[in-house]
Structure formats: C-alpha cells, structure tokens
Design a protein around this motif. Structure first.
Motif, mmCIF file in Angstrom:
data_model
loop_
_atom_site.group_PDB
_atom_site.id
_atom_site.type_symbol
_atom_site.label_atom_id
_atom_site.label_comp_id
_atom_site.label_asym_id
_atom_site.label_seq_id
_atom_site.Cartn_x
_atom_site.Cartn_y
_atom_site.Cartn_z
ATOM 1 N N ASP A 199 0.842 -1.191 0.000
ATOM 2 C CA ASP A 199 0.000 0.000 0.000
ATOM 3 C C ASP A 199 0.889 1.258 0.000
ATOM 4 O O ASP A 199 2.051 1.193 0.383
ATOM 5 N N PRO A 200 0.329 2.410 -0.438
ATOM 6 C CA PRO A 200 1.144 3.622 -0.586
ATOM 7 C C PRO A 200 1.860 4.048 0.685
ATOM 8 O O PRO A 200 2.994 4.520 0.635
ATOM 9 N N GLN A 201 1.217 3.852 1.842
ATOM 10 C CA GLN A 201 1.839 4.280 3.099
ATOM 11 C C GLN A 201 3.089 3.454 3.399
ATOM 12 O O GLN A 201 4.142 3.992 3.747
ATOM 13 N N SER A 202 2.957 2.129 3.241
ATOM 14 C CA SER A 202 4.109 1.257 3.480
ATOM 15 C C SER A 202 5.196 1.508 2.447
ATOM 16 O O SER A 202 6.385 1.439 2.749
ATOM 17 N N ARG A 203 4.754 1.805 1.228
ATOM 18 C CA ARG A 203 5.715 2.070 0.161
ATOM 19 C C ARG A 203 6.579 3.262 0.537
ATOM 20 O O ARG A 203 7.799 3.239 0.415
ATOM 21 N N ASN A 204 5.920 4.282 1.038
ATOM 22 C CA ASN A 204 6.650 5.470 1.451
ATOM 23 C C ASN A 204 7.593 5.149 2.607
ATOM 24 O O ASN A 204 8.742 5.595 2.624
ATOM 25 N N ALA A 205 7.117 4.330 3.546
ATOM 26 C CA ALA A 205 7.972 3.958 4.689
ATOM 27 C C ALA A 205 9.193 3.183 4.198
ATOM 28 O O ALA A 205 10.314 3.391 4.688
ATOM 29 N N ILE A 206 8.993 2.309 3.210
ATOM 30 C CA ILE A 206 10.113 1.527 2.663
ATOM 31 C C ILE A 206 11.116 2.467 2.001
ATOM 32 O O ILE A 206 12.324 2.398 2.250
#
Ligand SMILES: Nc1ncnc2c1ncn2[C@@H]1O[C@H](COP(=O)(O)OP(=O)(O)OP(=O)(O)O)[C@@H](O)[C@H]1O
Length: 313
Positions: free
Chosen positions: A167-174
C-alpha cells in the motif's frame, strides 16, 4: 572512492533463453544504483548472481574486491539481500524473526540484541516488534524482510523490487528507510520498474532491457541527454487564445491549452536549454502570467524513447 560492487560480462541462460546478456555495471562505495527495467528484462536474474544464489554461465561479480565465484563466503558476508518474496516465519514476532536471521549470521548475545533493535528502528517497526508477524500488514512484513537483510551489517544492500504490491503508506515507509540507509553510507543496489522510485532513491540508474544495460547515468543526466529541449506550464490571466497564438508564433515552440484547465498553456520546445524567457517576452502585453513551472521529462519517457516499449508492459 573504490568499487563496492563490480559486475562484468555477466551471462545467464535458461535453456535457450538468454536472460542476462553480457551485463556490466559497477557501484561505488556509498552509492545507490538502480536497475530499472520492465518485467522479464533480467533484473531478478542479475540480482541472483550478484548475491550468489545463481551461478553465472560466464562473467564475474566482485564485492569489495572479493570474487563471488572464488570466495563466496567472504563476498556474501558483505551483502544483504532483500528478495521479492517475504521469507519470514508468521508464528514468530518481528523481533524473533530478526533474532533468527541474526543468529544465522553468527550474531549472539548483546550484539544480536543491539543489532535487532537498530534494524527495527531503521524500518520504523520498533513499536510493533513484539507482535506476531502473521498479524502484520503485507507492507510491514516487507519492512521486516528489509530489516532481515540488514541485521548482519552488510556493506552492500541489494533490494529486489521491495515495494511491489504494497500500500502507498508502506511504500513510502520503505522508500524512507532506504533513503536513510543511503544517507548513512550504505551502498545500495535497487531494482524496480517504477520510475519515481529510482528517481527518488538512486544516485545512478542503469536501464536494463533484454538482459543488457542500454543506458546509464544520473537520472537527470539521462533525461537531459535523451530528451533535448524542454517543457513548461504557463498559467495566464486574460485572453488565453491570444496568449496561445503569441507563444505559437515563436520558432521551434509548440503550445496547447491544458484539458480541464482553460488558463494553463502547455509549452514545448525541441531545441535549446530554456525557452521560457522567450515565451514570457512573447506574452508581454498579451496576457498576465500568473505562474510558470518547468516540466521535467520522466524516466518513463526516456525508456519509451530508448526501447519503444512502456515500462509496465
Ligand atoms: N528459473 C527460470 N527458468 C526459466 N526462465 C526463467 C527463470 N527465471 C527467469 N526466467 C526468464 O528469464 C527472463 C528474465 O527474468 P527475470 O526474472 O530476471 O526478469 P525481471 O526483470 O526480474 O522480471 P520481473 O520484474 O518479472 O521479476 C524472463 O524471460 C523470465 O521468464
């Protein structure tokens, strides 16, 4: 700066299929290098050879000078590998999973505890570390996967499409975790078929197609050499049609009005670094300019220009 990773003449065949075809690239210590290419272009096969899980038909991989084929233990010790698939135990907690991976690399006691806590911090999961992995979202599991690749303090971190399907939020965290690692000096090899990711994370990019690097450079260099000319958005107040006619009269400049944004002119030129001053001069006395913005060509366009195919084929 010395080379952290050097690949030369790498070839890998699967039966009659030539998956990697004489690939050569090198990554300097502390650099983040992106391998960008569509599905099936040979990224995972290349990564497999770089981390020593696939044996090349020919060519060499060197990690900080240690040849993978001759000194696999020395070379592998320096590499952290984050595979596409999550390879963790769902019944263990995040922390327990990382302790397990740390032990595999010979870490024990105080050092193991400290290192596990550090990598949990890097991926932003310290507060969830003692929950069962099976209860984590897909994106969180990916982040634990990254932490597992880091636990033995590798000098080179290799990530194979770490954000696919999250998901976009996890993508950003990665992406933030990777950016932080790069800022702290970790050498990174990052594969993706997402333009914006390599533009954001990588210092240098190799565009891979059919097992070969077909272009290489800093993202902005690649864009500049492969798309001479430029583009800009110009928002005007007043007679938009007259403004369009005035700009279109400039030699080598094309203009259209943006769909659904009747005050926005999209201006393109094919030669010269910057024609925006000419455009503004042409608009002088015709319409008031509210805002201008340069539009950079994306790596997606660069790829299309080079290969004739889109990245998400
Ligand atoms: N084990 C295998 N056996 C046979 N062919 C394979 C094998 N692994 C990969 N291939 C083929 O080799 C080529 C390169 O695949 P590879 O997975 O390296 O590409 P990729 O760029 O990583 O693509 P993706 O983004 O889909 O993972 C593809 O044509 C693929 O079908």
């Amino acid at each position: 700066m010395s080379a952290a990773l050097e690949c030369e003449g790498l070839v890998k065949r699967y039966g009659s299929l030539l998956a990697v075809d004489g690939l050569k690239f090198s990554v300097t210590e502390g650099e983040a290098y992106g391998l960008l290419g569509p599905n099936g272009s040979g990224k995972s096969t290349t990564i497999g050879m770089v981390v020593g899980v696939l044996i090349p038909d020919s060519g060499t991989v060197r990690v900080h000078g240690h040849e993978m084929a001759r000194h696999p233990l020395r070379a592998k010790r320096l590499v952290g590998y984050v595979p596409q698939e999550v390879a963790l135990y769902p019944d263990l907690t995040g922390r327990e999973n990382l302790r397990y991976f740390g032990r595999l690399f010979g870490l024990r006691g105080q050092r193991l505890r400290r290192r596990v806590a550090e990598v949990l911090d890097v991926v932003g999961l310290a507060d969830r570390a003692d929950e069962r992995l099976g209860t984590y979202s897909g994106g969180m599991q990916r982040r634990v996967n990254i932490a597992a690749g880091l636990v033995h303090e590798p000098k080179v971190l290799v990530l194979d499409e770490p954000t696919v399907g999250v998901d976009p939020q996890s993508r950003n965290a990665i992406l933030e975790s990777v950016e932080r690692l790069v800022a702290e000096g970790t050498t990174v090899l990052y594969t993706s078929h997402y333009m914006e990711e390599v533009e954001r994370v990588c210092d240098r990019v190799g565009i891979i197609d059919r097992g070969r690097i077909i272009a290489e450079g800093r993202p902005e260099e690649l864009m500049a050499t492969l798309s001479p000319g430029g583009r800009a958005e110009v928002e005007v107040d007043g007679d938009v049609q007259a403004a369009g006619v005035a700009v279109a009269a400039l030699p080598g400049v094309a203009v259209t009005v943006a769909e659904h944004r009747p005050r926005l002119l999209l201006v393109t030129w094919t030669e010269g670094a910057d024609r925006l001053p000419d455009v503004l001069q042409a608009l002088n006395g015709v319409a008031a300019v509210v805002r201008t913005a340069a539009v950079r060509p994306s790596l997606e366009e660069v790829f299309l220009h080079l290969t004739g195919t889109s990245l998400r084929d």
